[in-house]
Scaffold this motif. Structure first.
Motif, PDB file in Angstrom:
ATOM      1  N   GLU A  22      24.038  -9.451 -65.863  1.00  0.00           N
ATOM      2  CA  GLU A  22      23.100  -8.699 -65.027  1.00  0.00           C
ATOM      3  C   GLU A  22      23.029  -7.232 -65.426  1.00  0.00           C
ATOM      4  N   TYR A  23      21.846  -6.682 -65.442  1.00  0.00           N
ATOM      5  CA  TYR A  23      21.656  -5.258 -65.696  1.00  0.00           C
ATOM      6  C   TYR A  23      20.282  -4.853 -65.203  1.00  0.00           C
ATOM      7  N   GLU A  24      20.060  -3.543 -65.133  1.00  0.00           N
ATOM      8  CA  GLU A  24      18.771  -3.039 -64.658  1.00  0.00           C
ATOM      9  C   GLU A  24      17.899  -2.704 -65.853  1.00  0.00           C
ATOM     10  N   LEU A  25      16.849  -3.475 -66.011  1.00  0.00           N
ATOM     11  CA  LEU A  25      15.981  -3.281 -67.173  1.00  0.00           C
ATOM     12  C   LEU A  25      15.158  -2.006 -67.044  1.00  0.00           C
ATOM     13  N   MET A  26      14.542  -1.831 -65.919  1.00  0.00           N
ATOM     14  CA  MET A  26      13.730  -0.620 -65.771  1.00  0.00           C
ATOM     15  C   MET A  26      13.645  -0.159 -64.324  1.00  0.00           C
ATOM     16  N   VAL A  42       6.160   4.009 -53.986  1.00  0.00           N
ATOM     17  CA  VAL A  42       7.042   2.860 -54.175  1.00  0.00           C
ATOM     18  C   VAL A  42       7.987   3.203 -55.301  1.00  0.00           C
ATOM     19  N   SER A  43       9.285   3.004 -55.067  1.00  0.00           N
ATOM     20  CA  SER A  43      10.180   3.080 -56.214  1.00  0.00           C
ATOM     21  C   SER A  43      10.752   1.692 -56.436  1.00  0.00           C
ATOM     22  N   GLY A  44      10.598   1.233 -57.643  1.00  0.00           N
ATOM     23  CA  GLY A  44      10.964  -0.156 -57.925  1.00  0.00           C
ATOM     24  C   GLY A  44      11.945  -0.281 -59.064  1.00  0.00           C
ATOM     25  N   ARG A  45      12.581  -1.428 -59.116  1.00  0.00           N
ATOM     26  CA  ARG A  45      13.525  -1.720 -60.197  1.00  0.00           C
ATOM     27  C   ARG A  45      13.286  -3.136 -60.676  1.00  0.00           C
ATOM     28  N   VAL A  46      13.406  -3.343 -61.958  1.00  0.00           N
ATOM     29  CA  VAL A  46      13.383  -4.704 -62.474  1.00  0.00           C
ATOM     30  C   VAL A  46      14.794  -5.019 -62.923  1.00  0.00           C
ATOM     31  N   VAL A  47      15.422  -5.962 -62.232  1.00  0.00           N
ATOM     32  CA  VAL A  47      16.795  -6.331 -62.564  1.00  0.00           C
ATOM     33  C   VAL A  47      16.772  -7.672 -63.265  1.00  0.00           C
ATOM     34  N   MET A  48      17.481  -7.751 -64.369  1.00  0.00           N
ATOM     35  CA  MET A  48      17.458  -8.979 -65.153  1.00  0.00           C
ATOM     36  C   MET A  48      18.855  -9.546 -65.246  1.00  0.00           C
ATOM     37  N   LYS A  49      18.904 -10.877 -65.083  1.00  0.00           N
ATOM     38  CA  LYS A  49      20.161 -11.569 -65.379  1.00  0.00           C
ATOM     39  C   LYS A  49      19.859 -12.459 -66.557  1.00  0.00           C
ATOM     40  N   SER A  50      20.503 -12.231 -67.672  1.00  0.00           N
ATOM     41  CA  SER A  50      20.179 -13.056 -68.830  1.00  0.00           C
ATOM     42  C   SER A  50      21.377 -13.883 -69.245  1.00  0.00           C
ATOM     43  N   TYR A  51      21.112 -15.164 -69.451  1.00  0.00           N
ATOM     44  CA  TYR A  51      22.137 -16.053 -70.001  1.00  0.00           C
ATOM     45  C   TYR A  51      21.521 -16.681 -71.228  1.00  0.00           C
ATOM     46  N   LEU A  52      21.480 -15.940 -72.310  1.00  0.00           N
ATOM     47  CA  LEU A  52      20.787 -16.363 -73.516  1.00  0.00           C
ATOM     48  C   LEU A  52      21.758 -16.382 -74.690  1.00  0.00           C
ATOM     49  N   SER A  53      21.558 -17.313 -75.581  1.00  0.00           N
ATOM     50  CA  SER A  53      22.439 -17.423 -76.742  1.00  0.00           C
ATOM     51  C   SER A  53      21.999 -16.474 -77.845  1.00  0.00           C
ATOM     52  N   GLY A  54      22.951 -16.125 -78.668  1.00  0.00           N
ATOM     53  CA  GLY A  54      22.665 -15.338 -79.867  1.00  0.00           C
ATOM     54  C   GLY A  54      22.238 -13.915 -79.555  1.00  0.00           C
ATOM     55  N   ASP A 108       5.627   6.757 -63.417  1.00  0.00           N
ATOM     56  CA  ASP A 108       6.699   7.068 -64.353  1.00  0.00           C
ATOM     57  C   ASP A 108       7.659   5.898 -64.378  1.00  0.00           C
ATOM     58  N   CYS A 109       8.262   5.656 -65.525  1.00  0.00           N
ATOM     59  CA  CYS A 109       9.278   4.611 -65.550  1.00  0.00           C
ATOM     60  C   CYS A 109      10.397   4.988 -66.514  1.00  0.00           C
ATOM     61  N   THR A 110      11.572   4.467 -66.254  1.00  0.00           N
ATOM     62  CA  THR A 110      12.709   4.695 -67.135  1.00  0.00           C
ATOM     63  C   THR A 110      13.322   3.347 -67.487  1.00  0.00           C
ATOM     64  N   PHE A 111      13.993   3.310 -68.633  1.00  0.00           N
ATOM     65  CA  PHE A 111      14.480   2.030 -69.122  1.00  0.00           C
ATOM     66  C   PHE A 111      15.966   2.057 -69.437  1.00  0.00           C
ATOM     67  N   HIS A 112      16.546   0.880 -69.378  1.00  0.00           N
ATOM     68  CA  HIS A 112      17.913   0.683 -69.838  1.00  0.00           C
ATOM     69  C   HIS A 112      17.966   1.041 -71.318  1.00  0.00           C
ATOM     70  N   GLN A 113      19.144   1.429 -71.755  1.00  0.00           N
ATOM     71  CA  GLN A 113      19.206   1.912 -73.143  1.00  0.00           C
ATOM     72  C   GLN A 113      18.918   0.840 -74.176  1.00  0.00           C
TER      73      GLN A 113
END
Lengths: 895, 442
Positions: free
Chosen positions: B278-282, B196-208, B252-257
């Motif tokens: 939106e960005y790809e977290l891992m 399985v190759s997977g991705r965790v995609v996050m959309k964040s709308y957070l203040s500060g 194995d996993c890789t992460f956004h910078q």
């Protein structure tokens, strides 16, 4: 707002209109016009005529307009250097702007304008910007130093920018550090011997700290720089590895690959029994596998690199197996990857056991490749042959039809590679005779039966069974069958007379295939006229086969490992093979592995200037074939004017001055031996050598070393046309084949009657050497003095007259510093430099000398020696040659 | 380093050309067009060397992006940069098309000037770039001094991907766990390979500048915490879409910078300050205990030389309450097929002669169900001795769970300076499992 309209103007008087618009009073119109200009520039139209008008727009508050004008300037400033000066004031002013974005923009752009006069003005603003309070300006200025260095290296050194740049490595801002590292690395590359990137544990520590904080690109710069560092001991090595390892989880695959590079290199330093070593090795594999699921282009880069890595480190463990299967999946589903996937043997060596497993599982094509690979593996790596053969036998036992057939084809090759070693398996092979239905497999089997007919009891029966359907067989099988039966007949003439007659008549009378008929007739005639001769021909000893594979020579592999992630690793070629000029000529080596050449940074390094890089085989080949009369583009980089005479002289001679002077005692002139052709550039052939003049004969003395894994034969040599018409006076005398790890010394007498073409430098010689593997090219430089002939002594009167006659333009003067040359006339005379007269003026000895070249040109020199001062002043007057380079003359005079 | 960057349309006309190094001449533009874009044979390698000049290219729809160099550059970096360049352009003006590029060429030149200096990639995070490069021209001139230095410190700073002062009325985040499951199975039902190759995609709308911590059922973490005695028999007992599975082993996993890698390396905790939007977290990869959402049971019988009988059963292997969607089974047919009769209980099946396959589509299918298709394939007699290679049966589908068994345990948000807490953040998590190469040999 749409800008596409700017692309559409193609009217005739366009330039005129633009000119008018650029000079318009309305700001908007001006901006529109500049955009049109940029659009035209992009599509390749020449808009340089608008230079003054565009530059006039530079003085503006509008940043967008300013950027556009700058873009224009960068493109055209070089073609209009005088007008580019007009822009200087604005740049200098902008460098003082309160807005850091504008300051940075100005310094960034100025560095891109490659006009000498502008660079002079750039220094002051750059100095300020390097110490600017704003990190954004500092990081831009750091790169600007590299730009300036590219335009005028001397200026950068004189202005002390390098030190400032070094200071920036300790900057508080990580991006400034990263850019400074990038700039320094680039500058250091063009000065391989300087100690610019003075990496020590402290700076390394700073870099490692910045590594955690800077952008992904910055991390790449830093990692690539780290890879050039050599740790002092294994503890330092380990601590660096520990701090680099987290990068393996970065999303940017370039960061991952660069981290792998650092780890691969530093691992060499670690003791293999260390626990940490094993842990690290385990950590390396998963990220590499992950790279394979990246975008196709990166996948390609990753595959090429993994290819190298597995050749270096066979044990990447269980993950490799998975990688391998992934590979097979990619292969099986070409719709997935548009990129040609390449296999190498290294894969197979590692996964021999798995191969066997898959050989019965997955699709036919894959299995065939796998079986074939096992065979190649056996042929290439002798140690593995035993295992490979038993694996193949196991595979044959599976009785899976296509596996058996493929296995038989490869076993045939193994027999040829290792005669009288594995023939015991023939019995097993014969059992499977009936199941063979593919021509290639049938032909292979028939060959085996014929070749080993004396060991196979029922060989005649076996072959006879093939003969029944002779005409239905493919040509390949027919030819093989014919030969095999003839072999059989020669081995067992009594029992097989009938059989051979049958096959000969089938081949000659019933077949319409000319190849088959011809071969049939030849055998027939041979057999009928002289059976002994027939035996000699048909049963002649066969040459061993060798396998050309994509396994990389160890020396090259080592270098490539140091270039993981870069183009070199993608091409599998050393950088010097595709990078022009001095850059990249510097060879990198893994630490801890066998050291072949002393570190390039050592003091002696200066004299070891590598032979000039040959541009490309194509160009040179053209020259060698005398097709091209234009001067070749090869000529190594001209020595920097600042490097001083002494240095230049050493460059040319390839040896230190001391050795040169020492050698002057002998009657012959020798230059220390140089490696002309490194093994990694010539598929394992290394050539080193020197030139000498012995008893009036010019000789090229070479040592050929075979560092490849196979035997080399059929050597030949050829020169490109050169300044003095040097050419080999005879063929290259390498009589016996050169086996691996063997060296041979060859002396090649030269004459000077070959075709002449002026080279730059004058004493450059381009050589092509051929062997059974390929043709290789290198260039080397010979000491001019070997061309001085023995009758070079000029009459005093003639000398005086000639000296006066030669125009002043032909005279040049040099200083030779720190040279303790006991220039007594007899020693010089040994090198055919004759002192005609000597006088003493004001405590200075003046020596007048003459020499004559093989092509009849005279050279006259005046050597001024101040007693007690090791400095010599030389003024030389030259004959016909107008354009001797300074260095040549110095060498010449020194001799 | 990169010597120049060109963008071409499909005809090979230059849309953007920016040269960074003196060793790259105008003829390089033409060399690439002639040798790659207009090459007689399709150029398959993404790296081409023409006259000692190396060209790297990527293609987006029919636009070519090419980076040129004469040096031994870091090839992986150049490609990463080209991808980044595409991302940046997409973030600014949407799809990469000839029209969009022409409409924004001034902007692109401005970006190229900023993100590549003398061929060295600089900060290329859109979050940061958008603070001072906009499509409406540069804001630079109207900014105060504080704002300017804020921009520069952000562009060069440690958190280059996020700007300060972001405010949302509603703090919200979306997590998508997207997986693609790959399988190669033997006709007897033995798994030859699965991953399985997977991705965790996050959309964040957070203040500060929120500090986030992401937790999942990573085996190493769970074992360390002593909670899970999971490893004994994780996947086997549960057919319910992974709900009962305690932890998973990640290969194995890789992460956004944005993720602090050294912290992950030492503590295996994933902490970061997220970019806005939106960005790809891992990305991650697993190979053990994969839940295979479908099982394909093929049966191929050759009836004489001119007929094949094919029967394929598919079984869904997850909780009955879940629904798989967009199911497609592709059954290859021999090249000499003359006609096909298909009977299927569910969905629609069609023989597609151009693709040499029977394509069977089912819109939806619940878990623990079974469906079947049978087909009779008529063959033309041929002389071809070579047997049909029997390519594998492939499948496509989408399921609402993660076949790897990955579960998001938490995503905690801390923002000390602003007055919202972790509880105030609205969080959404979604799992989607898709088929990658999902094949069964027949």
């Amino acid at each position: 707002m749409t800008d596409s309209k700017y692309f559409t103007t193609t009217k005739k008087g366009e330039i005129f209109e633009l000119k008018a618009e650029l000079n318009s009073d309305k700001k908007e119109k001006k901006k529109e016009a500049v955009k049109k200009v940029i659009a035209s520039m992009t599509v390749g139209k020449d808009v340089s005529a608008l230079f003054p008008d565009v530059v006039n727009c530079m003085q503006t508050d509008n940043l967008e307009l300013k950027k556009l004008v700058y873009l224009y300037l960068m493109n055209y400033a070089k073609s209009q250097p005088d007008m580019a000066i007009m822009a200087v004031n604005t740049f200098v002013k902008d460098c003082e702007d309160p807005n850091p974005l504008i300051r940075a923009l100005a310094v960034r752009t100025m560095g891109c304008i490659r006009v000498d006069k502008i660079t002079e003005y750039l220094c002051e603003p750059l100095r300020k910007c390097l110490k600017d309070e704003d990190p954004y300006v500092r990081k831009t200025a750091a790169v600007c130093v590299a730009k300036l260095h590219d335009i005028n290296a001397q200026l950068v050194e004189d202005q002390g920018f390098l030190d400032t740049l070094k200071d920036l490595i300790s900057d508080s801002n990580p991006m400034v550090v990263a850019n400074a590292v990038a700039a320094l690395s680039e500058i250091a590359e063009s000065h391989p011997n300087s100690n610019l990137l003075d990496l020590n544990p402290q700076t390394i520590n700073k870099l490692l700290t910045a590594l955690n904080e800077c952008t992904e690109w910055g991390q790449i710069f830093i990692l690539d720089c780290l890879a050039n560092y050599t740790p002092r001991d294994d503890r330092e090595s380990q601590s660096i590895c520990e701090r680099v390892t987290p990068r393996l989880s970065h999303a940017n695959s370039a960061v991952v690959l660069s981290a792998v590079k650092v780890l691969m290199k530093f691992m060499e330093m670690l003791p293999k029994d260390l626990d940490y070593y094993g842990t690290l090795l385990k950590k390396l594999a998963p990220p590499l596998v992950t790279l394979l699921s990246a975008e196709p282009e990166l996948q390609y880069v990753a595959l090429r690199n993994i290819n190298l890595i597995v050749q270096r480190r066979y044990v990447l463990g269980d993950d490799l197996r998975r990688m391998f299967l992934y590979y097979s999946l990619v292969l099986g589903n070409s719709r997935l990857s548009p990129i040609k996937v390449m296999f190498t043997i290294a894969w197979y060596i590692t996964v021999l056991a798995e191969l066997k497993e898959y050989a019965t599982e997955v699709d036919v094509d894959f299995v065939r490749k796998a079986v074939r690979a096992i065979g190649r593996c056996a042929i290439k790596v002798e140690q593995s042959a035993e295992r490979c053969v038993s694996t193949l036998l196991d595979l044959i036992q599976t009785k899976v039809n296509y596996v058996v057939q493929e296995a038989i084809v490869v076993i045939k090759d193994i027999f040829r590679k290792y005669p009288n070693k594995y023939e015991s398996v023939i019995g097993t092979l014969c059992e499977n005779l009936d199941s063979l239905d593919e021509p290639e497999a049938r032909a292979a089997m028939i060959w085996i039966v014929g070749e080993y007919a004396e060991r196979i009891d029922n060989a005649d029966e076996l072959l006879e069974s093939f003969l029944e359907g002779f005409h239905d067989e493919s040509t390949q099988v027919q030819l093989q069958l014919l030969t095999a039966i003839v072999k059989l007949f020669l081995k067992k003439p009594t029992e097989t007379q009938e059989l051979v007659q049958q096959v000969l008549s089938l081949a000659t009378q019933d077949s319409d295939n000319p190849d088959l008929r011809d071969r049939g007739y030849i055998y027939w005639r041979l057999l009928s006229t002289d059976p002994v001769a027939a035996k000699e021909v048909v049963l002649a000893e066969k040459p061993l086969i060798s396998e050309e594979t994509d396994l990389i020579e160890p020396t090259l592999l080592e270098e490539l490992i140091c270039h993981i992630g870069t183009l070199a690793s993608v091409y599998h070629k050393p950088p010097s093979a595709f990078v022009e000029g001095s850059r990249g000529v510097q060879h990198k080596r893994l630490a801890g592995s066998s050291v072949e050449s002393p570190d390039a940074g050592s003091a002696a390094g200066a004299s070891e200037a590598p032979p000039a890089v040959i541009p490309s085989q194509g160009d040179l080949l053209g020259d060698l074939l005398n097709l091209d009369l234009t001067p070749p583009t090869t000529a190594g980089p001209p020595p920097p004017p600042s490097s001083g005479m002494q240095m230049g002289a050493m460059d040319l001679l390839g040896g230190g001055l001391d050795s040169l002077v020492g050698l002057l005692h002998n009657t012959t002139l020798l230059v220390s031996v140089q490696v002309w052709l490194p093994a990694m550039k010539a598929k394992g052939l290394e050539i080193s050598g020197t030139f000498a003049r012995r008893a009036g004969v010019i000789q090229m003395e070479m040592t050929l070393t075979n560092k490849a894994m196979s035997v080399m034969t059929d050597f030949a040599i050829q020169f490109n046309r050169n300044s003095f018409g040097l050419a080999p006076a005879g063929p290259l005398q390498v009589l016996s084949p050169l086996s691996p790890n063997q060296s041979i010394e060859v002396t090649l007498p030269l004459n000077t009657v070959g075709p002449v073409m002026k080279m730059d430098p004058l004493n450059n010689l381009q050589v092509a050497v051929k062997n059974n593997i390929d043709v290789f090219y290198f260039s080397c430089q010979y000491p001019i003095s070997m061309l001085f002939v023995e009758d070079g002594k000029m009459e005093r009167q003639v000398f005086l007259a000639t000296w006066k006659d030669i125009p002043n333009d032909n005279e040049s003067q040099f200083q030779i510093k720190d040279c303790h040359l006991n220039a007594s006339s007899s020693k010089l005379q040994g090198s055919n430099i004759f002192t005609i007269a000597k006088r003493t003026v004001e405590g200075q000895d003046m020596l007048y000398q003459s020499m004559k070249l093989t092509n009849g040109i005279w050279l006259l020199a005046e050597l001024r020696v101040q007693t007690g001062n090791p400095n010599y002043t030389v003024s030389t007057v030259l004959g016909l040659f107008m354009s001797w380079s300074h260095n040549t003359v110095v060498v010449l005079v020194l001799c | 380093m990169i010597g120049g960057l060109f963008i071409y349309n499909h005809k090979g006309e230059v849309l953007i050309s920016r040269v960074y190094r003196d060793d790259i001449g105008r003829n390089a533009v033409d060399a690439f067009r002639v040798n790659v874009i207009h090459a007689r044979q399709q150029v398959r390698s993404p790296v081409t060397n023409i006259a000692r000049t190396s060209f790297f290219h990527v293609k987006r729809s029919n636009i070519w992006l090419a980076a040129v160099t004469k040096q031994n550059v870091n090839a992986a970096m150049v490609f990463e940069f080209l991808y980044k360049m595409c991302d940046v352009m997409t973030a600014y003006f949407g799809k990469i098309s000839e029209e969009n590029i022409k409409n924004n060429f001034v902007l692109i030149y401005e970006l190229l000037d900023e993100i590549l200096d003398f061929g060295y990639p600089q900060n290329s995070e859109t979050g940061a770039l958008k603070t001072f490069i906009t499509q409406q021209g540069i804001k630079g001139q109207v900014k105060t001094k504080e704002e300017q230095s804020q921009i520069t410190s952000q562009v060069t700073g440690q958190i280059g991907w996020r700007r300060e002062g972001i405010k949302y009325r509603r703090n919200e985040l979306f997590l998508d766990v997207l997986e693609s499951v790959n399988l190669l199975m033997s006709p007897q039902g033995q798994v030859l390979s699965a991953h399985v190759s997977g991705r965790v995609v996050m959309k964040s709308y957070l203040s500060g500048m929120p500090e986030c911590k992401f937790g999942m059922n990573d085996k190493i973490v769970i074992d360390k915490q002593g909670k899970g005695g999971a490893s004994d028999d994780p996947g086997k007992s549960d057919l319910g879409g992974g709900s009962g599975k305690q932890s998973i082993a990640i290969d194995d996993c890789t992460f956004h910078q944005c993720v602090r890698l050294s912290k992950f390396d030492s503590e295996r905790s994933i902490s970061f300050i997220p970019p806005d939007g939106e960005y790809e977290l891992m990305r991650y990869r697993t190979t053990k205990d994969i839940i295979l959402p479908f099982r394909v049971i093929p049966l191929v019988r050759e009836v004489g030389r001119t007929k094949l009988e094919v029967k394929v059963v598919i079984k869904s292997n997850f909780k009955p309450s879940l629904l798989a969607q967009k199911i497609e089974v592709r059954i290859p047919t021999p090249l000499n097929t003359s006609g096909v009769q298909v009977i299927c209980m569910k969905g629609k099946a069609k023989y597609k002669a151009s693709e040499n396959a029977i394509v069977w589509k089912i819109k939806r299918m619940a878990g623990m169900k079974e469906s079947q298709i049978s087909a009779e394939i008529e063959l033309l007699p041929t002389n071809d001795k070579k047997k049909w290679a029997r390519p594998p049966i492939s499948m496509n589908f989408e399921v609402p769970f993660a076949p790897s068994g990955l579960k998001v345990r938490y995503l905690k948000v801390f923002e000390s300076k602003l007055n919202y807490s972790d509880h105030d953040v609205i969080k959404w998590v979604r799992y989607i499992g898709r088929s990658g190469i999902y094949e069964t040999r027949c």
